[in-house]
Write a protein that holds these residues in place. Sequence first.
Motif, mmCIF file in Angstrom:
data_model
loop_
_atom_site.group_PDB
_atom_site.id
_atom_site.type_symbol
_atom_site.label_atom_id
_atom_site.label_comp_id
_atom_site.label_asym_id
_atom_site.label_seq_id
_atom_site.Cartn_x
_atom_site.Cartn_y
_atom_site.Cartn_z
ATOM 1 N N THR A 36 -11.774 -40.993 -5.271
ATOM 2 C CA THR A 36 -10.688 -40.091 -5.663
ATOM 3 C C THR A 36 -10.749 -39.789 -7.155
ATOM 4 O O THR A 36 -10.570 -38.637 -7.571
ATOM 5 C CB THR A 36 -9.321 -40.701 -5.297
ATOM 6 O OG1 THR A 36 -9.298 -40.964 -3.898
ATOM 7 C CG2 THR A 36 -8.193 -39.769 -5.650
ATOM 8 N N SER A 37 -11.023 -40.800 -7.966
ATOM 9 C CA SER A 37 -11.075 -40.567 -9.412
ATOM 10 C C SER A 37 -12.240 -39.653 -9.795
ATOM 11 O O SER A 37 -12.146 -38.910 -10.765
ATOM 12 C CB SER A 37 -11.178 -41.884 -10.167
ATOM 13 O OG SER A 37 -12.438 -42.481 -9.962
ATOM 14 N N HIS A 39 -13.599 -37.163 -7.786
ATOM 15 C CA HIS A 39 -13.609 -35.837 -7.174
ATOM 16 C C HIS A 39 -12.259 -35.142 -7.125
ATOM 17 O O HIS A 39 -12.166 -34.048 -6.578
ATOM 18 C CB HIS A 39 -14.179 -35.941 -5.757
ATOM 19 C CG HIS A 39 -15.570 -36.478 -5.749
ATOM 20 N ND1 HIS A 39 -16.646 -35.759 -6.202
ATOM 21 C CD2 HIS A 39 -16.053 -37.679 -5.363
ATOM 22 C CE1 HIS A 39 -17.737 -36.487 -6.084
ATOM 23 N NE2 HIS A 39 -17.408 -37.658 -5.574
ATOM 24 N N ALA A 40 -11.220 -35.723 -7.714
ATOM 25 C CA ALA A 40 -9.908 -35.062 -7.722
ATOM 26 C C ALA A 40 -9.846 -33.973 -8.782
ATOM 27 O O ALA A 40 -9.133 -32.989 -8.623
ATOM 28 C CB ALA A 40 -8.803 -36.074 -7.941
ATOM 29 N N ARG A 41 -10.608 -34.161 -9.853
ATOM 30 C CA ARG A 41 -10.582 -33.189 -10.935
ATOM 31 C C ARG A 41 -11.964 -32.965 -11.468
ATOM 32 O O ARG A 41 -12.515 -33.893 -12.064
ATOM 33 C CB ARG A 41 -9.677 -33.704 -12.045
ATOM 34 C CG ARG A 41 -9.367 -32.684 -13.057
ATOM 35 C CD ARG A 41 -8.457 -33.287 -14.048
ATOM 36 N NE ARG A 41 -7.544 -32.300 -14.576
ATOM 37 C CZ ARG A 41 -6.662 -32.559 -15.474
ATOM 38 N NH1 ARG A 41 -6.539 -33.791 -15.915
ATOM 39 N NH2 ARG A 41 -5.892 -31.640 -15.941
ATOM 40 N N PRO A 42 -12.589 -31.858 -11.289
ATOM 41 C CA PRO A 42 -12.138 -30.684 -10.537
ATOM 42 C C PRO A 42 -12.127 -30.978 -9.044
ATOM 43 O O PRO A 42 -12.921 -31.772 -8.547
ATOM 44 C CB PRO A 42 -13.171 -29.608 -10.867
ATOM 45 C CG PRO A 42 -14.394 -30.361 -11.223
ATOM 46 C CD PRO A 42 -13.930 -31.649 -11.837
ATOM 47 N N LEU A 43 -11.231 -30.312 -8.343
ATOM 48 C CA LEU A 43 -11.019 -30.569 -6.927
ATOM 49 C C LEU A 43 -12.275 -30.260 -6.112
ATOM 50 O O LEU A 43 -12.803 -29.151 -6.176
ATOM 51 C CB LEU A 43 -9.844 -29.739 -6.415
ATOM 52 C CG LEU A 43 -9.449 -29.979 -4.967
ATOM 53 C CD1 LEU A 43 -8.913 -31.397 -4.805
ATOM 54 C CD2 LEU A 43 -8.415 -28.976 -4.529
ATOM 55 N N GLN A 44 -12.761 -31.253 -5.372
ATOM 56 C CA GLN A 44 -13.915 -31.096 -4.489
ATOM 57 C C GLN A 44 -13.487 -31.574 -3.100
ATOM 58 O O GLN A 44 -13.420 -32.786 -2.847
ATOM 59 C CB GLN A 44 -15.096 -31.903 -5.015
ATOM 60 C CG GLN A 44 -15.550 -31.443 -6.387
ATOM 61 C CD GLN A 44 -16.562 -32.396 -7.005
ATOM 62 O OE1 GLN A 44 -16.739 -33.514 -6.542
ATOM 63 N NE2 GLN A 44 -17.209 -31.937 -8.059
ATOM 64 N N ARG A 99 -17.938 -40.977 -16.776
ATOM 65 C CA ARG A 99 -18.078 -40.466 -15.416
ATOM 66 C C ARG A 99 -19.343 -41.001 -14.746
ATOM 67 O O ARG A 99 -19.346 -41.321 -13.556
ATOM 68 C CB ARG A 99 -18.077 -38.945 -15.439
ATOM 69 C CG ARG A 99 -17.933 -38.310 -14.101
ATOM 70 C CD ARG A 99 -17.717 -36.802 -14.278
ATOM 71 N NE ARG A 99 -17.565 -36.146 -13.021
ATOM 72 C CZ ARG A 99 -16.417 -35.969 -12.389
ATOM 73 N NH1 ARG A 99 -15.319 -36.424 -12.939
ATOM 74 N NH2 ARG A 99 -16.358 -35.367 -11.240
#
Length: 134
Positions: A36-37, A39-44, A99
């Motif tokens: 979640t950390s 791929h939440a931003r940017p949303l995938q 990242r």
Amino acid sequence: MTSKPREEEAKQSALSYLRAWGESPVPPTILATLITSLHARPLQPLPLSFPPVLLASTFLNLYSYTTDSAGITAAWSGLYLLLARRRKPEHIMQKFGTRGIVRGTTMGVCGINVLAGGWVYATGKKADDGESAR
């Protein structure tokens, strides 16, 4: 009162550690958090379909379906590992940035989940193995 010598004390083998990891509800939860950390931003949307399944696996584990939970965790961790290996970082700094370190940790947890969950699923007994259908 005598104490046992250190040599006679029970030692855990590597397979015992794998079984403990595969039967624990914590690794799928950690993996869901890491995914979640990333791929939440940017949303995938595609990678974000993995955390709900991993959290459902944790739920199954807490309700004493450890063998089934280990199989689900191993399968979905393997799928995520295949998906994540497709992307290659362009620069060396992308590997060692924040990242990149989180991505490497996520892929490492996926690999351990595949091994441990696969081992527990392959050697474990299901709750209904010894019972006849009624």
